[in-house]
Design a protein around this motif. Structure first.
Motif, mmCIF file in Angstrom:
data_model
loop_
_atom_site.group_PDB
_atom_site.id
_atom_site.type_symbol
_atom_site.label_atom_id
_atom_site.label_comp_id
_atom_site.label_asym_id
_atom_site.label_seq_id
_atom_site.Cartn_x
_atom_site.Cartn_y
_atom_site.Cartn_z
ATOM 1 N N TRP A 62 -10.416 -10.875 -27.322
ATOM 2 C CA TRP A 62 -10.936 -11.249 -28.647
ATOM 3 C C TRP A 62 -10.795 -12.760 -28.887
ATOM 4 C CZ3 TRP A 62 -11.785 -6.616 -31.640
ATOM 5 C CH2 TRP A 62 -10.967 -5.516 -31.341
ATOM 6 N N GLY A 122 -0.218 -15.582 -32.146
ATOM 7 C CA GLY A 122 -0.330 -14.767 -33.351
ATOM 8 C C GLY A 122 0.985 -14.099 -33.718
ATOM 9 N N SER A 123 1.699 -13.620 -32.701
ATOM 10 C CA SER A 123 2.990 -12.969 -32.967
ATOM 11 C C SER A 123 3.948 -13.951 -33.622
ATOM 12 C CB SER A 123 3.613 -12.468 -31.661
ATOM 13 O OG SER A 123 2.769 -11.557 -31.010
ATOM 14 N N TYR A 155 -2.032 -3.934 -36.076
ATOM 15 C CA TYR A 155 -1.453 -4.721 -34.973
ATOM 16 C C TYR A 155 -1.263 -6.149 -35.455
ATOM 17 C CZ TYR A 155 -0.150 -6.477 -30.463
ATOM 18 O OH TYR A 155 0.577 -7.045 -29.433
ATOM 19 N N ASP A 261 -4.283 -11.328 -42.002
ATOM 20 C CA ASP A 261 -4.042 -11.652 -40.593
ATOM 21 C C ASP A 261 -5.383 -11.929 -39.912
ATOM 22 O OD1 ASP A 261 -3.588 -11.724 -37.862
ATOM 23 O OD2 ASP A 261 -1.946 -10.279 -37.943
ATOM 24 N N ILE A 264 -7.720 -12.199 -35.132
ATOM 25 C CA ILE A 264 -9.005 -11.830 -34.508
ATOM 26 C C ILE A 264 -10.185 -12.298 -35.365
ATOM 27 C CG2 ILE A 264 -10.523 -9.849 -34.051
ATOM 28 C CD1 ILE A 264 -8.102 -8.409 -32.849
ATOM 29 N N ARG A 418 -13.436 -2.385 -24.522
ATOM 30 C CA ARG A 418 -12.039 -1.966 -24.569
ATOM 31 C C ARG A 418 -11.949 -0.599 -25.204
ATOM 32 N NH1 ARG A 418 -7.626 -1.171 -26.507
ATOM 33 N NH2 ARG A 418 -6.333 -2.206 -28.047
HETATM 34 N N1 PXG Z 1 -2.410 -10.281 -35.217
HETATM 35 C C1 PXG Z 1 -3.537 -9.659 -34.843
HETATM 36 C C2 PXG Z 1 -4.487 -9.152 -35.884
HETATM 37 C C3 PXG Z 1 -3.829 -9.505 -33.485
HETATM 38 O O1 PXG Z 1 -4.948 -8.885 -33.107
HETATM 39 C C4 PXG Z 1 -1.757 -10.647 -32.985
HETATM 40 C C5 PXG Z 1 -1.535 -10.777 -34.337
HETATM 41 C C6 PXG Z 1 -0.750 -11.211 -32.044
HETATM 42 O O2 PXG Z 1 -1.255 -12.332 -31.397
HETATM 43 P P1 PXG Z 1 -0.623 -12.817 -29.990
HETATM 44 O O3 PXG Z 1 -1.285 -14.154 -29.805
HETATM 45 O O4 PXG Z 1 0.834 -12.931 -30.169
HETATM 46 O O5 PXG Z 1 -0.984 -11.799 -28.968
HETATM 47 C C7 PXG Z 1 -2.930 -10.019 -32.538
HETATM 48 C C8 PXG Z 1 -3.176 -9.898 -31.067
HETATM 49 C C9 PXG Z 1 -5.830 -5.404 -27.869
HETATM 50 C C10 PXG Z 1 -4.958 -6.579 -28.083
HETATM 51 O O6 PXG Z 1 -5.561 -4.650 -26.922
HETATM 52 C C11 PXG Z 1 -4.993 -7.256 -29.275
HETATM 53 C C12 PXG Z 1 -4.141 -8.339 -29.460
HETATM 54 C C13 PXG Z 1 -3.287 -8.731 -28.453
HETATM 55 C C14 PXG Z 1 -3.258 -8.056 -27.263
HETATM 56 C C15 PXG Z 1 -4.088 -6.960 -27.056
HETATM 57 O O7 PXG Z 1 -6.780 -5.183 -28.623
HETATM 58 N N2 PXG Z 1 -4.152 -8.962 -30.673
#
Ligand code: PXG
Length: 457
Positions: A62, A122-123, A155, A261, A264, A418
Motif C-alpha cells: 500500500w 506507521g507503528s 490495524y 490513521d 494507507i 492481497r
Molecule cells: N496504520 C495503518 C492504518 C496501517 O495500515 C500501520 C499503521 C503501521 O505502519 P508500519 O509502517 O509500522 O508498518 C499500517 C501498516 C497488510 C499490511 O497486510 C498492512 C500494513 C503493514 C503490513 C501489512 O495489509 N499497514
C-alpha cells in the motif's frame, strides 16, 4: 564478503530459509514452499528472480503510490546522502530536509494541522500518539482521561502500543495485549454483519457503539478515538456515509481527541490528500507513513492539531520521546521529491477523476461473478468478498482457504492482489494506465474462474 551478490533464485531461497525471519509469516509453511524472490520493478510491475512479470495491484504494501523506477527520487536521495547523510533533530538541532518537509506537509493538510512530529514508520507514529494523547490530558489537568477507544479488526501497526490500538485478536493473543487503557468497539463492516439494517442505519449503529463505550468507561475517562478512514489490512472496510459524521459528532460532544490513521489513506489513495478530507472529519492527530515517500525509504510522522500542539509547546517542558531517525534527512528529501511528483503530475486528481473512476466501474462489476458477494472501491482502494453462495452470502469453509487459493492463482497469472481471509484487496499505484487497469481486471476475472474450478465440490 561482497555487499550484494548476484545468485540464482534457488541459492537466495536457500539462504533466506536458513537466516531470515520474515514479518507476519508462518515459517514452517514458507520453508515448505520457498520465498518468492522479487529482484526489480518498473512502473506498476515487479519482476521475480526468474524474470516473471507481475502487475503489482498492491503498490508493494500500500505504499508505492508514485510507481517504481522514479529516477528523480533516486537523485534526491543521492544528493542528500552526499550533502548530509544523517543528522538528528534532537538537542535543539534541525536540518533543511526535515524543516522543508514539515512546512510542505502543512500546505497539504487541513488548516488546523500546522505541526508534524517525524518517526520512522506507521507503528512508531501510533506509539508517539499514545504518548502525546496522554501527555496532553495530563497537562490539561485531566490525568484520568487515559482510555483510548479503537475498533475490532483495526490495524495500527505492530509495536506493543500500535498492536494494542489494533483490534486483531490473533495479534493480541500472541503477546498478552492490549496494554491497559485501550478498548475496542464495533467496526463499520456492513457486509460482515447480518445485513438486517440498511447500510445507513448500520453506519449510525456502528458509530454509536463508540458512544456506548464512552458511557461504559465514563465520559471523563476517555482520551481519544482512533480509526482508519477505511480499514485497510482488515479488508478494505468502507464505512457507510453516515458513519464518520456521527463519529465526529460523538468526539465533539464528549471533547474526545480524534485520531485519523492515514498510514494507507494519506497522500492520495482516496483521491484526496487525506482520508479525513474525503470523509469530512477534523482530526486532532493524523499518523502517516508509506505514501509520504511512496515507500522509497522508511519515513513516518504525526500531524498534530493546534489544539494539542499549542498545549505541548506551552506547557509540556521537555516531551521525553523521539527516535534516532525522527526526520531522517535522506528520507525527508525523498518525501519532498515524492510530493513534488504527486503535485506536478496531478496524481491525486488523477485518482479522483480519471483512473479511480475507471477502475472502480470495472472492479465493482466483478460483483456479477458467481464467486463474488460484494465488490467495493473508493479512490484506488478496493476489495471483493469471495462467497460460496451469492444469494445467502454463505462463505467457504475456513480450511478451504478460498482467499489463499485466489491469491496464489493470481500470482501465477501475473497479478499481485492481497488476501485478508476471503476478502481480496486491491490498491494499485496511482500511475496505473487504463490498459494496465484492463489487464488487472482481465487477470482477476480469469483468476476468479480458476478459483471457482479449484473450489468446486
Ligand atoms: N496504520 C495503518 C492504518 C496501517 O495500515 C500501520 C499503521 C503501521 O505502519 P508500519 O509502517 O509500522 O508498518 C499500517 C501498516 C497488510 C499490511 O497486510 C498492512 C500494513 C503493514 C503490513 C501489512 O495489509 N499497514
Amino acid at each position: 564478503m561482497a555487499a550484494m551478490e548476484k545468485r540464482s533464485r534457488e541459492a537466495w531461497q536457500e539462504l533466506d530459509k536458513g537466516h531470515h525471519l520474515h514479518p507476519f509469516t508462518d515459517h514452517k509453511d514458507l520453508h515448505a514452499k520457498r520465498s518468492r524472490i522479487i529482484t526489480r520493478a518498473e512502473g506498476v510491475y515487479i519482476f521475480e528472480a526468474d524474470g516473471q512479470r507481475i502487475l503489482d495491484g498492491m503498490s508493494g504494501l500500500w505504499c508505492v503510490n508514485a510507481g517504481y523506477g522514479r529516477q528523480e527520487i533516486v537523485d534526491a536521495a543521492t544528493a542528500q546522502m552526499q550533502e548530509l547523510p544523517y543528522y538528528n533533530n534532537f538537542f535543539q538541532c534541525a536540518h533543511p530536509p526535515s524543516i522543508e518537509l514539515a512546512a510542505n506537509l502543512k500546505e497539504v493538510s487541513q488548516p488546523h494541522l500546522n505541526r508534524v512530529f517525524f518517526t520512522g514508520s506507521g507503528s512508531e507514529s501510533n506509539d508517539t500518539i499514545v504518548r502525546m494523547v496522554r501527555t496532553y490530558w495530563d497537562l490539561m489537568g485531566q490525568p484520568q482521561r487515559h482510555t483510548i477507544i479503537s475498533r475490532d479488526n483495526a490495524y495500527h501497526g505492530s509495536t506493543v502500543a500500535a498492536a494494542s490500538l489494533g483490534g486483531m485478536k490473533s495479534m493480541h493473543k500472541q503477546s498478552g495485549l492490549p496494554i491497559p487503557g485501550i478498548v475496542h468497539v464495533d467496526q463499520p463492516y456492513w457486509f460482515g454483519s447480518d445485513r438486517s439494517l440498511s447500510p445507513a442505519e448500520f453506519g449510525l449503529a456502528a458509530a454509536r457503539s463508540i458512544e456506548a463505550k464512552i458511557n461504559e468507561v465514563g465520559p471523563d475517562k476517555v482520551a481519544a478515538f482512533i480509526g482508519e478512514p477505511i480499514q485497510g489490512a482488515g479488508g478494505v472496510i468502507i464505512p457507510p456515509d453516515t458513519y464518520w459524521p456521527e463519529v465526529q459528532r460523538i468526539c465533539d460532544e464528549h471533547g474526545i481527541l480524534l485520531i485519523s490513521d492515514e498510514v494507507i489513506t494519506g497522500f492520495g489513495r482516496l483521491g484526496e490528500w487525506f482520508g479525513a478530507d474525503y470523509f469530512g472529519t477534523r482530526p486532532d492527530f493524523m499518523p502517516f507513513a508509506k505514501g509520504v515517500t511512496s515507500g522509497y525509504l522508511p519515513l513516518g510522522g504525526v500531524f498534530v492539531s493546534d489544539r494539542v500542539a499549542d498545549v505541548l509547546v506551552d506547557k509540556a517542558g521537555e516531551f521525553a520521546h523521539g527516535y534516532t531517525y525522527s526526520g531522517h534527512p535522506v528520507a525527508c528529501a525523498v518525501a519532498l521529491a515524492n510530493l513534488e511528483i504527486l503535485q506536478r503530475e496531478n496524481l491525486i486528481e488523477r485518482v479522483r477523476d480519471d483512473i479511480g473512476p475507471y477502475l472502480q466501474a470495472k472492479w465493482k462489476a466483478l460483483a456479477e461473478h458467481p464467486l463474488v458477494g460484494e465488490a467495493r472501491m473508493v479512490g484506488l482502494m478496493g476489495a471483493f468478498e469471495i462467497v460460496r453462495d451469492k444469494v445467502t452470502m454463505e462463505r467457504f469453509d475456513k480450511d478451504q482457504g478460498a482467499g489463499t487459493v485466489f491469491r496464489d492463482t493470481a500470482i501465477a497469472n501475473g497479478i499481485c492482489l492481497r488476501a485478508s481471509g476471503d476478502t481480496i484487496i486491491c490498491a494499485p499505484p496511482f500511475v496505473l494506465s487504463h490498459a494496465e487497469a484492463d489487464e488487472l481486471i482481465d487477470k482477476t476475472l480469469r483468476t476468479l474462474e480458476q478459483t471457482r474450478e479449484a473450489l468446486a465440490p
